[in-house]
Structures are given as C-alpha cells and as structure tokens.
Write a protein that holds these residues in place. Sequence first.
Motif, PDB file in Angstrom:
ATOM      1  N   LYS A 140      49.393  46.627  41.853  1.00 27.73           N
ATOM      2  CA  LYS A 140      48.086  45.972  41.831  1.00 27.73           C
ATOM      3  C   LYS A 140      47.945  45.110  40.582  1.00 27.73           C
ATOM      4  O   LYS A 140      47.427  43.975  40.639  1.00 27.73           O
ATOM      5  N   ALA A 141      48.390  45.629  39.428  1.00 33.73           N
ATOM      6  CA  ALA A 141      48.326  44.854  38.191  1.00 33.73           C
ATOM      7  C   ALA A 141      49.204  43.611  38.294  1.00 33.73           C
ATOM      8  O   ALA A 141      48.818  42.519  37.834  1.00 33.73           O
ATOM      9  N   LYS A 142      50.361  43.763  38.903  1.00 32.98           N
ATOM     10  CA  LYS A 142      51.256  42.619  39.090  1.00 32.98           C
ATOM     11  C   LYS A 142      50.615  41.563  39.981  1.00 32.98           C
ATOM     12  O   LYS A 142      50.714  40.357  39.712  1.00 32.98           O
ATOM     13  N   GLU A 143      49.938  42.009  41.047  1.00 35.67           N
ATOM     14  CA  GLU A 143      49.257  41.073  41.942  1.00 35.67           C
ATOM     15  C   GLU A 143      48.158  40.317  41.201  1.00 35.67           C
ATOM     16  O   GLU A 143      47.969  39.104  41.391  1.00 35.67           O
ATOM     17  N   LYS A 146      44.473  45.783  32.692  1.00 31.40           N
ATOM     18  CA  LYS A 146      44.199  46.006  34.114  1.00 31.40           C
ATOM     19  C   LYS A 146      44.534  47.448  34.519  1.00 31.40           C
ATOM     20  O   LYS A 146      43.820  48.055  35.319  1.00 31.40           O
ATOM     21  N   LEU A 147      45.619  47.993  33.979  1.00 30.81           N
ATOM     22  CA  LEU A 147      45.973  49.375  34.295  1.00 30.81           C
ATOM     23  C   LEU A 147      44.910  50.340  33.758  1.00 30.81           C
ATOM     24  O   LEU A 147      44.509  51.286  34.451  1.00 30.81           O
ATOM     25  N   LEU A 148      44.465  50.111  32.542  1.00 31.37           N
ATOM     26  CA  LEU A 148      43.437  50.979  31.975  1.00 31.37           C
ATOM     27  C   LEU A 148      42.134  50.881  32.755  1.00 31.37           C
ATOM     28  O   LEU A 148      41.441  51.895  32.973  1.00 31.37           O
ATOM     29  N   GLU A 149      41.798  49.672  33.201  1.00 27.23           N
ATOM     30  CA  GLU A 149      40.574  49.491  33.995  1.00 27.23           C
ATOM     31  C   GLU A 149      40.605  50.335  35.264  1.00 27.23           C
ATOM     32  O   GLU A 149      39.583  50.888  35.679  1.00 27.23           O
TER      33      GLU A 149
END
Length: 400
Positions: A246-249, A380-383
């Motif tokens: 998802k972060a990559k997207e 984004k991962l932390l979010e």
Amino acid sequence: MSKELLSTKDSYYDSIRPYIDSEVQEVLPELLEQPEVRGLMNHFFGGISEDQLRQMVQASDSIANFKKIFLKPVVEKIIESSAFSLSISGKRKLDRSGKEKYLFISNHRDIILDSGCLNYLMIEADMPMPRIAIGDNLLIKDWIYKLVRLADAFIVKRKPSMREMLVESKRLSDYIRSSIGTDEASVWLAQSEGRRKNSDDRTQTAVLKMLTMSADKEEELTDVLASLHITPVSITYEYDPCDYLKAKEMLQKRLDPEWTKSQADDLINMQTGLTGQKGRIHFAIGDTIRDFSHSTQDQDKGGKNRQELVEDLAREIDRQIFTNYRFYPNNYVAFDLLHGGQQFAHMYSPKEENTFRTYIEEQIAKVDAQEEHREFILEKLLEMYATPLKNHLITTKQYR
C-alpha cells in the motif's frame, strides 16, 4: 422483490448473483478440473485421495455445505500459518436463530480474508453465513469467477459505463435488499470501494445512496434503510502484511498521478494478504441501526434530504467502527513515533517498541525505494497503524 425471483437462474439478478444450491453439483466438478484449482487443492488438502475428493463433492449439495467442506478448512489453515489468533466480540447482539438477517458494513483491510474470516467465525458460532460483495476487478480468471460465486459472493461492477451506472446500482441495491428482506441471507459489504491505504476508514456516502435505490416512489428512505438491519463491523489486524504494498502504491501515485494498479498488482496483494503474518485478528460486531425516527426525507416537514440522511448514517457507522477497534502495542508505538512524544509509552514496553521499529524497517526495505523517498514510506506505514487509534480517540473524546 420476491424470494422466487432471487432464486431463479434466468432472472433480473443473473449477471451479479452467486450460484444457488441446485447449481453446485454442476459447477463444482468442472471447477476442480482446472489446473490452478488443483494446485490450490494440493496445497491446502495435500494427500487427499480421489475417493475422498468425490465424497467431498457429493457432500457439497448446497452453497452452505460447500463453504463448510471446502472453504472453512482453507481459512483455518491460513489462520494457523499466518495469524496468532482470530477472535470475535458482539455475537450476542445477533439473532442466533438466524431468522433475522443483517447488512454487515465493515472497514476493509484484506481483499479476501475480511469476508473469509467473517464466514469462518459464523460457522464456528453455528450461525448463518453472510453473502459477500466482491468487485468484478478481482475476477481476473474464469475459475476465480466460478469459485467466488460458489462461495456465495455477488458481483459489484466497479466501472460500468455512464449509461449502465444507474441500472447496475439499482440492480445491486435491489439484490441486497431482497436477500435480507426475503430471509435468504445476511450480506457483508465494505464501507468503501477498495481498501483505505492509510487506514482512515470512512464510509462512502455513495455506498449508502446505492442502498436507497431499491425504494419505491411511495417509500420513505428511512424505512428502506431500517429494513436492511445495518450492523457495523470493526475489523482489526495487528499487522497488515500488505502495508508495504500500500505504501509503495501511494509512492507510485505521488510520483505519477496517472499510475493505476494492474491485475498483477491485485494478485500480489491477494497472495501477500493470505500468506503474510498478521498477528492477532479481531472482529467486533456493532449495534444494529434500527432507529431512524429522528430523520425523514420530507424536507417540507423540516426533515432531512437524502444527502443529509446518508451523511448522518455514515457518521454513525464510522462512530461504531472507530469505537470498536481493538488496539495492540504497535498502534501506540506508531502514534508516538508519528506525532512525537511518549503519550502512550505506558501502553508498550521497550521490547515491544523495538520489535515494531524493526518490523517497520523491514517493510521499508521491501518497497525498495530510493533513499529520498524513505521518509515518505515511513510516514505512510506509521499512519496505517496510528490512524485507527487517532480516530478512536477523537470519537471517544480522548484525543489531545
């Protein structure tokens, strides 16, 4: 819509409905001849003889029995190999006899397992299993199309033409209402189209507007919505194995606003979601929304129009989902890392903090992005892990 219409092969619903009981014995043997399905059978039912397989097929004389015989063991093995636990709360709020049907509306974390786990939990509780809404964008192979229909899934057409949009939305609305209203089956529906990549779970009013399209001209929209027995469900995964995807997207979209996910990307997400480690998984059943007496579509009486009505309903669904999240140390660690400070340091140990920090570093490495994009990926991962907690705190008036 009549129950007879819902169960007819050549019907108004034929293009979206799941298979019915009388079709299982016709479709299942053909499905099992597909090489890819055989591969899945060998993976999940390794060592099974042809005689045992025939017995399984013969015993699958209904959709419910197919799910119990073929799908339940698959979900069970996936959970055993990729999750620490799977639990549910709030079952007592449901009619255990199965007489009352519900429209379960939940947040959406995993493409397959959200609905798969809910069905599994219902089987374990000896309660009727819901039908599942699935987007046609995921039906990229004929065997997948047949399999999901055997699994009691009905099809949501994601991108019909403008001319077809109203027709298909009305058909979907009629189908959901008919399934619940004629005591056929409960229904599971995600609160929004696709998964919220940042875990900011919000109910799309477009989904709720679709549900009102089954109303006759004389019907109050409040009566239509009340008849659906809308029941919010809050889904929590301790770890989302697709978080780095998802972060990559999100990074790809940031670098190229025209970028779109491919079918290959969907397959990778499905496979990763099934096999990746998820830790603890929890489903929380909310309260069925029955009282719409405070709202009316009749503006002449000082009431609310459809837009205001669905906005109020969306807020109530969100309130219940946010309130019923289950939290783990990684949620509190992510919140403190994202917002600074140690507001929730009492909710995790130094070891748990280090474990999560190490996990995040490993997920960042999987993205294989340039160093200049590392901070974006980290944020984004932390979010993804902090946002559910933030929404919960705001909803329960604990945020400061």
